[in-house]
Design a protein around this motif. Structure first.
Motif, PDB file in Angstrom:
ATOM      1  N   UNK A 155     -43.046  56.599 -15.681  1.00  0.00           N
ATOM      2  CA  UNK A 155     -41.757  57.255 -15.458  1.00  0.00           C
ATOM      3  C   UNK A 155     -40.655  56.564 -16.251  1.00  0.00           C
ATOM      4  N   UNK A 156     -40.520  55.252 -16.086  1.00  0.00           N
ATOM      5  CA  UNK A 156     -39.461  54.540 -16.782  1.00  0.00           C
ATOM      6  C   UNK A 156     -39.713  54.469 -18.291  1.00  0.00           C
ATOM      7  N   UNK A 157     -40.982  54.501 -18.667  1.00  0.00           N
ATOM      8  CA  UNK A 157     -41.290  54.489 -20.089  1.00  0.00           C
ATOM      9  C   UNK A 157     -40.727  55.690 -20.813  1.00  0.00           C
ATOM     10  N   UNK A 158     -40.618  56.820 -20.104  1.00  0.00           N
ATOM     11  CA  UNK A 158     -40.042  58.025 -20.728  1.00  0.00           C
ATOM     12  C   UNK A 158     -38.581  57.833 -21.108  1.00  0.00           C
ATOM     13  N   UNK A 159     -37.921  56.900 -20.455  1.00  0.00           N
ATOM     14  CA  UNK A 159     -36.509  56.645 -20.728  1.00  0.00           C
ATOM     15  C   UNK A 159     -36.305  55.521 -21.745  1.00  0.00           C
ATOM     16  N   UNK A 160     -37.397  54.952 -22.209  1.00  0.00           N
ATOM     17  CA  UNK A 160     -37.291  53.882 -23.197  1.00  0.00           C
ATOM     18  C   UNK A 160     -37.441  52.485 -22.650  1.00  0.00           C
ATOM     19  N   UNK A 161     -37.757  52.343 -21.349  1.00  0.00           N
ATOM     20  CA  UNK A 161     -37.993  51.015 -20.778  1.00  0.00           C
ATOM     21  C   UNK A 161     -39.347  50.487 -21.252  1.00  0.00           C
ATOM     22  N   UNK A 162     -39.384  49.209 -21.528  1.00  0.00           N
ATOM     23  CA  UNK A 162     -40.625  48.552 -21.917  1.00  0.00           C
ATOM     24  C   UNK A 162     -40.873  47.349 -21.010  1.00  0.00           C
ATOM     25  N   UNK A 163     -42.145  47.097 -20.729  1.00  0.00           N
ATOM     26  CA  UNK A 163     -42.506  45.967 -19.869  1.00  0.00           C
ATOM     27  C   UNK A 163     -42.197  44.658 -20.584  1.00  0.00           C
ATOM     28  N   UNK A 164     -41.522  43.760 -19.861  1.00  0.00           N
ATOM     29  CA  UNK A 164     -41.228  42.428 -20.387  1.00  0.00           C
ATOM     30  C   UNK A 164     -42.244  41.428 -19.852  1.00  0.00           C
ATOM     31  N   UNK A 165     -42.445  41.451 -18.530  1.00  0.00           N
ATOM     32  CA  UNK A 165     -43.387  40.523 -17.910  1.00  0.00           C
ATOM     33  C   UNK A 165     -44.117  41.206 -16.757  1.00  0.00           C
ATOM     34  N   UNK A 166     -45.314  40.738 -16.471  1.00  0.00           N
ATOM     35  CA  UNK A 166     -46.069  41.140 -15.288  1.00  0.00           C
ATOM     36  C   UNK A 166     -46.421  39.880 -14.516  1.00  0.00           C
ATOM     37  N   UNK A 167     -45.984  39.814 -13.276  1.00  0.00           N
ATOM     38  CA  UNK A 167     -46.259  38.665 -12.420  1.00  0.00           C
ATOM     39  C   UNK A 167     -46.700  39.187 -11.055  1.00  0.00           C
ATOM     40  N   UNK A 168     -47.214  38.296 -10.231  1.00  0.00           N
ATOM     41  CA  UNK A 168     -47.650  38.691  -8.891  1.00  0.00           C
ATOM     42  C   UNK A 168     -46.782  38.015  -7.847  1.00  0.00           C
ATOM     43  N   UNK A 169     -46.530  38.724  -6.754  1.00  0.00           N
ATOM     44  CA  UNK A 169     -45.771  38.165  -5.650  1.00  0.00           C
ATOM     45  C   UNK A 169     -46.567  37.020  -5.034  1.00  0.00           C
ATOM     46  N   UNK A 170     -45.929  35.889  -4.764  1.00  0.00           N
ATOM     47  CA  UNK A 170     -46.640  34.733  -4.193  1.00  0.00           C
ATOM     48  C   UNK A 170     -47.377  35.093  -2.905  1.00  0.00           C
ATOM     49  N   UNK A 171     -48.505  34.412  -2.700  1.00  0.00           N
ATOM     50  CA  UNK A 171     -49.268  34.623  -1.479  1.00  0.00           C
ATOM     51  C   UNK A 171     -50.265  35.756  -1.558  1.00  0.00           C
ATOM     52  N   UNK A 172     -50.651  36.145  -2.782  1.00  0.00           N
ATOM     53  CA  UNK A 172     -51.640  37.213  -2.924  1.00  0.00           C
ATOM     54  C   UNK A 172     -51.044  38.597  -2.945  1.00  0.00           C
ATOM     55  N   UNK A 173     -49.761  38.703  -3.283  1.00  0.00           N
ATOM     56  CA  UNK A 173     -49.085  39.996  -3.303  1.00  0.00           C
ATOM     57  C   UNK A 173     -49.381  40.811  -4.541  1.00  0.00           C
ATOM     58  N   UNK A 174     -48.849  42.019  -4.593  1.00  0.00           N
ATOM     59  CA  UNK A 174     -49.102  42.920  -5.723  1.00  0.00           C
ATOM     60  C   UNK A 174     -48.361  42.472  -6.976  1.00  0.00           C
TER      61      UNK A 174
END
Length: 206
Positions: A176-195
């Protein structure tokens, strides 16, 4: 007819928080931090109510003119992030103290604070517009309301020659956001085994 955005009035904060709670009910972060479905909606309403009151003084909490509050966007203007923590606590603490215990275990609250700390550390340092919240009622998704909410702020960012920044923990939002020109900068996980959480940046166009 092009949808017009209007400021969310304080009288509609409760309605807006209900819509945002529904929009984020199945969000991976919501499910991780609030695993009990029977209490998740209540907590999300309270959290979004406090968040909206926290963001409203910045003057960029908006909904669509003439519509029920089925969609909301909240932005933080350049140079204002992070907002004062004391202001948020002033809104959330009285609400929590009035509630019976249960529904938001202490361990999850600690993880929520850890997640927020991680998000703060990742936040871009250059001047930018920050999309703090964008949500649409599930039954209204697919009608173009997300675009109607996002297009005007992005046009303003383009006029300002400033990037726009956000985070999402819903993988579907990347498209969805990619259609507006947003690009991923980083991918991280929420501490404690989160998404995973993706930070996204859109450079000004034109």
């Amino acid at each position: 007819m092009v949808a017009q955005l209007v400021p969310l009035s304080p009288q509609k904060i409760a309605e807006a928080s209900r819509s945002l709670a529904a929009a984020f009910f199945d969000d991976p972060t919501s499910r991780f931090l609030l695993p009990r479905e029977q209490s998740r909606d209540r907590w999300l309403r309270l959290i979004h109510k406090a968040s909206l009151r926290h963001l409203l003084p910045e003057g960029h909490v908006q909904t669509i003119d003439g519509d029920e509050v089925s969609g909301v966007i909240s932005l933080v203007p350049p140079g204002r992030y992070p907002l004062p923590t004391t202001r948020f606590l002033r809104h959330i603490v009285p609400i929590i103290l009035r509630l019976p215990t249960g529904g938001f275990p202490l361990g999850r609250a600690v993880r929520a604070l850890q997640a927020q700390g991680m998000i703060d550390r990742l936040h871009v340092k250059e001047p930018h517009w920050y999309v703090a919240v964008l949500g649409v009622l599930p039954e209204r998704q697919g009608e173009g309301l997300g675009r109607a909410l996002l297009d005007p702020p992005l046009a303003r960012a383009d006029r300002d020659r400033l990037p726009t920044y956000l985070e999402t923990s819903n993988e579907r939002n990347l498209t969805f956001y990619g259609r507006f020109g947003f690009e991923v900068v980083q991918e991280v996980s929420i501490p404690g085994g989160g998404p995973p959480v993706w930070t996204m940046l859109r450079q000004p166009v034109g």
